[in-house]
Design a protein around this motif. Structure first.
Motif, short mmCIF file in Angstrom:
data_model
loop_
_atom_site.label_atom_id
_atom_site.label_comp_id
_atom_site.label_asym_id
_atom_site.label_seq_id
_atom_site.Cartn_x
_atom_site.Cartn_y
_atom_site.Cartn_z
N LEU A 115 -4.20 5.34 -22.17
CA LEU A 115 -4.06 5.41 -20.70
C LEU A 115 -4.90 6.56 -20.13
O LEU A 115 -5.21 6.56 -18.94
CB LEU A 115 -2.59 5.58 -20.34
CG LEU A 115 -2.18 5.45 -18.89
CD1 LEU A 115 -2.55 4.08 -18.32
CD2 LEU A 115 -0.68 5.69 -18.74
N ALA A 127 -2.47 0.26 -19.37
CA ALA A 127 -1.42 0.14 -18.35
C ALA A 127 -0.75 -1.24 -18.42
O ALA A 127 0.47 -1.35 -18.32
CB ALA A 127 -2.00 0.40 -16.96
N LEU A 142 2.99 7.76 -16.83
CA LEU A 142 2.64 6.81 -15.77
C LEU A 142 2.50 7.52 -14.42
O LEU A 142 1.58 7.23 -13.65
CB LEU A 142 3.69 5.71 -15.69
CG LEU A 142 3.72 4.74 -16.87
CD1 LEU A 142 4.95 3.83 -16.80
CD2 LEU A 142 2.43 3.90 -16.94
N ALA A 145 -0.74 9.11 -14.26
CA ALA A 145 -1.80 8.11 -14.11
C ALA A 145 -1.90 7.57 -12.69
O ALA A 145 -2.88 6.91 -12.35
CB ALA A 145 -1.59 6.98 -15.10
N ARG A 154 -4.27 2.29 -11.20
CA ARG A 154 -3.11 2.69 -10.39
C ARG A 154 -2.21 1.49 -10.09
O ARG A 154 -0.98 1.60 -10.14
CB ARG A 154 -3.56 3.35 -9.08
CG ARG A 154 -4.26 4.68 -9.28
CD ARG A 154 -4.48 5.43 -7.97
NE ARG A 154 -5.05 4.65 -6.90
CZ ARG A 154 -6.34 4.48 -6.67
NH1 ARG A 154 -7.24 5.06 -7.44
NH2 ARG A 154 -6.76 3.75 -5.65
N VAL A 157 -0.24 0.70 -13.20
CA VAL A 157 0.69 1.81 -13.43
C VAL A 157 1.88 1.67 -12.47
O VAL A 157 3.04 1.85 -12.87
CB VAL A 157 -0.03 3.16 -13.26
CG1 VAL A 157 0.97 4.30 -13.09
CG2 VAL A 157 -0.93 3.42 -14.46
N ARG A 160 4.25 -0.86 -13.79
CA ARG A 160 5.08 -0.34 -14.89
C ARG A 160 6.18 0.57 -14.35
O ARG A 160 7.32 0.52 -14.80
CB ARG A 160 4.25 0.46 -15.91
CG ARG A 160 3.15 -0.27 -16.64
CD ARG A 160 3.57 -1.43 -17.51
NE ARG A 160 3.97 -2.62 -16.81
CZ ARG A 160 3.15 -3.52 -16.24
NH1 ARG A 160 1.85 -3.36 -16.29
NH2 ARG A 160 3.64 -4.57 -15.61
#
Length: 175
Positions: A115, A127, A142, A145, A154, A157, A160
């Motif tokens: 990542l 991601a 995350l 990130a 992004r 991310v 997630r």
């Protein structure tokens, strides 16, 4: 190769996965046993290549190869981790897709390192691959990130993080 299946069975089934990409082709390849993981590695290292019919879309084949890596890792995680143990595989998008299917702390740590890779495509792959993973450092990684310069990193991310938030929210079971 898996001793229960002749090498030609693995080869023809693997070729069908790459060229056809159907659920049936993937199921047949997986059914041939864990030797398929090593055939996948040969393809990725270019040690041994599938013969591709002329006119077959490169994008279609690459998508099929990504699915093959994911399904091989899901079906044979120990063999996948052995075949792709070297940290250099952390920078391979197909291996990354496979790692996404293996929910183990050491694998999640590999994806968390990816990542932060220099290549934005690899960061996107990581991601995406982190879907469903759990790890004590996952949320913090995350959140860091979220500062990524690439929009797609992004975006994935944020997906997630939303997944983590949904898992942490108590469900209303009385409805």
């Amino acid at each position: 190769m898996d001793a229960a299946q002749p090498e030609s069975a693995h080869e023809s089934r693997f070729a069908a996965v790459i060229v056809e990409g159907t659920d049936q082709a993937i199921a047949a390849w997986i059914a041939a046993g864990p030797g398929g993981v090593y055939r996948l590695r040969q393809e990725l290292t270019r040690e041994r290549r599938v013969s591709i019919p002329e006119g077959t879309s490169d994008r279609f084949m690459l998508d099929n190869l990504r699915v093959a890596a994911h399904e091989a890792a899901r079906a044979f995680p120990d063999e996948f981790l052995t075949a792709f143990a070297d940290s250099r595989w952390d920078e391979d998008p197909f291996a990354c897709a496979g790692f996404g299917a293996i929910r183990r702390p050491k694998v999640t740590e590999r994806l968390l390192r990816t990542l932060r890779a220099e290549d934005h495509w690899l960061r996107i792959d990581a991601a995406v691959a982190l879907r469903g993973h759990q790890h004590p450092d996952l949320k913090a990684a995350l959140e860091a990130a979220l500062e990524d310069p690439d929009y797609l990193v992004r975006y994935h991310v944020e997906e997630r993080l939303a997944e983590i938030a949904a898992q942490a929210t108590p469900r209303d079971t009385e409805r």
